[in-house]
Design a protein around this motif. Structure first.
Motif, PDB file in Angstrom:
ATOM      1  N   VAL A  91       0.890  -1.168   0.000  1.00 36.81           N
ATOM      2  CA  VAL A  91       0.000   0.000   0.000  1.00 36.81           C
ATOM      3  C   VAL A  91       0.921   1.208   0.000  1.00 36.81           C
ATOM      4  CG1 VAL A  91      -1.759   1.298   1.242  1.00 36.81           C
ATOM      5  CG2 VAL A  91      -1.866  -1.193   1.185  1.00 36.81           C
ATOM      6  N   GLY A  92       1.031   1.860  -1.139  1.00 36.37           N
ATOM      7  CA  GLY A  92       2.084   2.836  -1.337  1.00 36.37           C
ATOM      8  C   GLY A  92       1.893   4.141  -0.581  1.00 36.37           C
ATOM      9  N   ASN A  93       3.018   4.667  -0.141  1.00 35.32           N
ATOM     10  CA  ASN A  93       3.059   6.034   0.384  1.00 35.32           C
ATOM     11  C   ASN A  93       3.862   6.851  -0.616  1.00 35.32           C
ATOM     12  OD1 ASN A  93       2.683   8.166   2.207  1.00 35.32           O
ATOM     13  ND2 ASN A  93       4.631   7.764   3.216  1.00 35.32           N
ATOM     14  N   ASN A  94       3.322   6.953  -1.821  1.00 33.56           N
ATOM     15  CA  ASN A  94       4.016   7.572  -2.941  1.00 33.56           C
ATOM     16  C   ASN A  94       3.929   9.095  -2.811  1.00 33.56           C
ATOM     17  OD1 ASN A  94       4.968   8.443  -5.460  1.00 33.56           O
ATOM     18  ND2 ASN A  94       4.163   6.635  -6.495  1.00 33.56           N
ATOM     19  N   VAL A  95       4.867   9.649  -2.058  1.00 34.42           N
ATOM     20  CA  VAL A  95       4.816  11.069  -1.729  1.00 34.42           C
ATOM     21  C   VAL A  95       4.899  11.949  -2.974  1.00 34.42           C
ATOM     22  CG1 VAL A  95       6.010  12.918  -0.517  1.00 34.42           C
ATOM     23  CG2 VAL A  95       5.730  10.697   0.572  1.00 34.42           C
ATOM     24  N   GLY A  96       5.785  11.598  -3.884  1.00 39.15           N
ATOM     25  CA  GLY A  96       5.924  12.398  -5.094  1.00 39.15           C
ATOM     26  C   GLY A  96       4.626  12.489  -5.874  1.00 39.15           C
ATOM     27  N   LEU A  97       3.915  11.362  -5.978  1.00 38.96           N
ATOM     28  CA  LEU A  97       2.653  11.342  -6.717  1.00 38.96           C
ATOM     29  C   LEU A  97       1.582  12.152  -5.993  1.00 38.96           C
ATOM     30  CD1 LEU A  97       0.845  10.406  -8.970  1.00 38.96           C
ATOM     31  CD2 LEU A  97       0.622   8.183  -7.835  1.00 38.96           C
ATOM     32  N   LEU A  98       1.514  12.012  -4.655  1.00 39.55           N
ATOM     33  CA  LEU A  98       0.527  12.779  -3.891  1.00 39.55           C
ATOM     34  C   LEU A  98       0.763  14.283  -4.042  1.00 39.55           C
ATOM     35  CD1 LEU A  98       0.463  10.591  -0.659  1.00 39.55           C
ATOM     36  CD2 LEU A  98      -1.412  10.852  -2.283  1.00 39.55           C
ATOM     37  N   LEU A  99       2.022  14.680  -3.990  1.00 38.18           N
ATOM     38  CA  LEU A  99       2.333  16.092  -4.153  1.00 38.18           C
ATOM     39  C   LEU A  99       2.023  16.574  -5.571  1.00 38.18           C
ATOM     40  CD1 LEU A  99       5.700  16.420  -2.196  1.00 38.18           C
ATOM     41  CD2 LEU A  99       3.485  17.354  -1.543  1.00 38.18           C
ATOM     42  N   MET A 100       2.313  15.730  -6.572  1.00 39.34           N
ATOM     43  CA  MET A 100       2.038  16.126  -7.955  1.00 39.34           C
ATOM     44  C   MET A 100       0.539  16.341  -8.167  1.00 39.34           C
ATOM     45  SD  MET A 100       3.133  16.929 -10.923  1.00 39.34           S
ATOM     46  CE  MET A 100       4.872  16.505 -10.724  1.00 39.34           C
ATOM     47  N   ILE A 101      -0.279  15.464  -7.604  1.00 40.95           N
ATOM     48  CA  ILE A 101      -1.727  15.607  -7.748  1.00 40.95           C
ATOM     49  C   ILE A 101      -2.213  16.893  -7.083  1.00 40.95           C
ATOM     50  CG2 ILE A 101      -3.941  14.626  -7.021  1.00 40.95           C
ATOM     51  CD1 ILE A 101      -2.667  11.844  -7.413  1.00 40.95           C
ATOM     52  N   ALA A 102      -1.623  17.218  -5.932  1.00 41.95           N
ATOM     53  CA  ALA A 102      -2.084  18.379  -5.176  1.00 41.95           C
ATOM     54  C   ALA A 102      -1.542  19.697  -5.712  1.00 41.95           C
ATOM     55  CB  ALA A 102      -1.703  18.223  -3.701  1.00 41.95           C
ATOM     56  N   TYR A 103      -0.307  19.700  -6.213  1.00 48.26           N
ATOM     57  CA  TYR A 103       0.353  20.969  -6.513  1.00 48.26           C
ATOM     58  C   TYR A 103       0.859  21.126  -7.942  1.00 48.26           C
ATOM     59  CZ  TYR A 103       0.316  21.438  -1.461  1.00 48.26           C
ATOM     60  OH  TYR A 103      -0.086  21.524  -0.163  1.00 48.26           O
ATOM     61  N   GLY A 104       0.872  20.060  -8.712  1.00 47.44           N
ATOM     62  CA  GLY A 104       1.387  20.153 -10.070  1.00 47.44           C
ATOM     63  C   GLY A 104       0.475  20.959 -10.983  1.00 47.44           C
ATOM     64  N   SER A 105       1.071  21.641 -11.960  1.00 52.67           N
ATOM     65  CA  SER A 105       0.285  22.325 -12.987  1.00 52.67           C
ATOM     66  C   SER A 105      -0.356  21.273 -13.883  1.00 52.67           C
ATOM     67  CB  SER A 105       1.185  23.242 -13.815  1.00 52.67           C
ATOM     68  OG  SER A 105       2.126  22.473 -14.557  1.00 52.67           O
ATOM     69  N   ASP A 106      -1.298  21.686 -14.721  1.00 46.64           N
ATOM     70  CA  ASP A 106      -1.939  20.743 -15.639  1.00 46.64           C
ATOM     71  C   ASP A 106      -0.898  20.087 -16.535  1.00 46.64           C
ATOM     72  OD1 ASP A 106      -4.398  21.330 -14.552  1.00 46.64           O
ATOM     73  OD2 ASP A 106      -4.940  22.795 -16.114  1.00 46.64           O
ATOM     74  N   GLU A 107       0.067  20.877 -16.991  1.00 51.49           N
ATOM     75  CA  GLU A 107       1.112  20.338 -17.863  1.00 51.49           C
ATOM     76  C   GLU A 107       1.976  19.330 -17.108  1.00 51.49           C
ATOM     77  OE1 GLU A 107       0.476  23.526 -17.379  1.00 51.49           O
ATOM     78  OE2 GLU A 107      -0.323  24.178 -19.327  1.00 51.49           O
TER      79      GLU A 107
END
Length: 426
Positions: A118-134
């Motif tokens: 059960v992943g704690n994929n921090v990079g992915l969670l941050l990307m979903i929350a803060y990444g631009s659409d691009e």
């Protein structure tokens, strides 16, 4: 008040256990893969001839376990449904991580490198929350599938826990930024395509604002890995890096310009409760194993368990586990109900106490098990060496206590800094 684990979550724990028995444990014992978990673990995991980095076969095994977990629908549990997740909650993640850690070392969950089915994929969670659409279009699938990732360039050699005085700077030059500085304890950089570099773009040393996050390609001209820092628990993937006039486009900014530090602070807040739950689970494992051994071991004609010198220290540890478990569950539930920053003081309490408790429980387990406890044929020395790290990383226990004091004495407020969103799936 109801302190029972929610029925749907209890059922999910059973489903996870069945998956581990069916898919993960056979993989762990296939082709001598168990060398990564038995007394050979540190040597097997470490490529001593390649700067002490993780062995490629070890990382390939972890990737295969994650792939199977993802195919079964478990790995993305904390993500929103639109990204293949189950809208997992902070409470859910805390309970799952404690549950897994309480089962001891295994391919299902290895805390040394944050691996879990059960992943704690921090990079992915941050990307979903803060990444631009691009950025989301470019990164989300790769992060979810494990094809690509980014490291975190936050800590600096001369400043440690004090991120507000970072000396790394970024200066704008037209449509580009020029970044210079050094970072240390840059974990995971050996496989990362990018590094999330925190750099001051405005303001003065000590200001919380004015620090910006940049996604910097690790192959950029002027980006150097100076050394990998060998640690108490090997292998190492913690690098000291230097950036010399590294150029990135304006689109490399992650989140809002000037508010990068707040993003990381939020990640820390949500990650700390999960880390606390893991330490609690590992502590419980050490206690349970010690009780079982004390009942079985019979020196001088009677079981160790009949000696109060054995009983009382384990009683105190178990009492602390019970109290901490209640606080972790309450805190994680409150984060889901009121937001991650509504209970920042409780998060810090859980984190520093759980990490300390785990070290104490591992040390006591070594003592109860005697010579074998000290050997690598038992996992307690590994648990101690790894969890000792958590008393320093992501905010040393002194920093956590300072945070609690800040809320107690009115120097800090329980609210999210500007630019901070939720990174949980709920």
């Amino acid at each position: 008040m109801n302190f029972d684990i929610p029925a749907d979550l209890a059922a999910y724990l059973e489903e996870l256990d069945e998956f581990v028995e069916r898919e993960i444990k056979p993989l762990q014992h296939q082709d001598d893969n168990n060398r990564f978990f038995d007394h050979r673990r540190e040597d097997a995991r470490t490529d001593w001839d390649r700067d002490g980095l993780p062995n490629a076969e070890w990382e390939a095994l972890l990737h295969e376990a994650k792939r199977r977990a993802d195919a079964a629908g478990h790995y993305r549990y904390p993500l929103p449904e639109e990204y293949g997740g189950q809208n997992g909650t902070n409470l859910g993640m805390a309970i799952i991580r404690e549950h897994f850690a309480a089962q001891g070392l295994g391919l299902h969950n290895d805390l040394q490198n944050e691996h879990s089915v059960v992943g704690n994929n921090v990079g992915l969670l941050l990307m979903i929350a803060y990444g631009s659409d691009e950025q989301k279009a470019e990164w989300v699938d790769d992060l979810a599938e494990g094809r690509r990732g980014f490291a975190f360039g936050i800590t600096e050699p001369e400043h440690g826990s004090d991120a507000t005085h970072m000396e790394t700077t970024a200066v704008r030059d037209g449509d580009e930024w020029i970044i210079s500085g050094e970072k240390t304890w840059n974990t995971g950089i050996h496989t990362a395509s990018h590094d999330m570099i925190m750099a001051r773009t405005s303001g003065n040393a000590g200001d919380g604002d004015g620090i910006t996050a940049f996604l910097v390609p690790t192959r950029s001209e002027g980006f150097e890995i100076l050394e990998y820092l060998w640690t108490f628990n090997m292998p190492t993937d913690h690098a000291h890096i230097r950036l010399t006039d590294v150029r990135v486009p304006h689109g490399a900014i992650f989140g809002e310009e000037g508010h990068g530090l707040q993003i990381v602070q939020h990640f820390f807040n949500e990650n700390r409760i999960r880390q606390a739950a893991s330490s609690l689970g590992a502590a419980q494992y050490c206690i349970d194993e010690s009780v079982a051994h004390a009942l079985e071991r019979k020196p001088f004609g009677k079981a160790l368990a009949t000696n109060q010198a054995i009983q009382f220290p384990l009683v105190e540890l178990q009492t602390q586990c019970e109290m901490l478990r209640a606080l972790i569950h309450k805190t994680a539930w409150s984060m889901d109900e009121y937001g991650a920053f509504a209970v920042s003081d409780k998060v810090s309490m859980c984190n520093y106490w759980a990490n300390r408790l785990c070290c104490e429980a591992a040390d006591k387990a070594i003592q109860v098990h005697g010579g074998m406890g000290y050997s690598r044929h038992k996992p307690f020395e590994h648990i101690y060496r790894h969890h000792r790290r958590y008393r320093i990383t992501e905010g040393a226990e002194e920093i956590q206590m300072r945070r609690v004091a800040g809320y107690m004495f009115g120097f800090m407020s329980q609210q999210a800094p500007k630019g901070v969103a939720s990174i949980s799936g709920s």
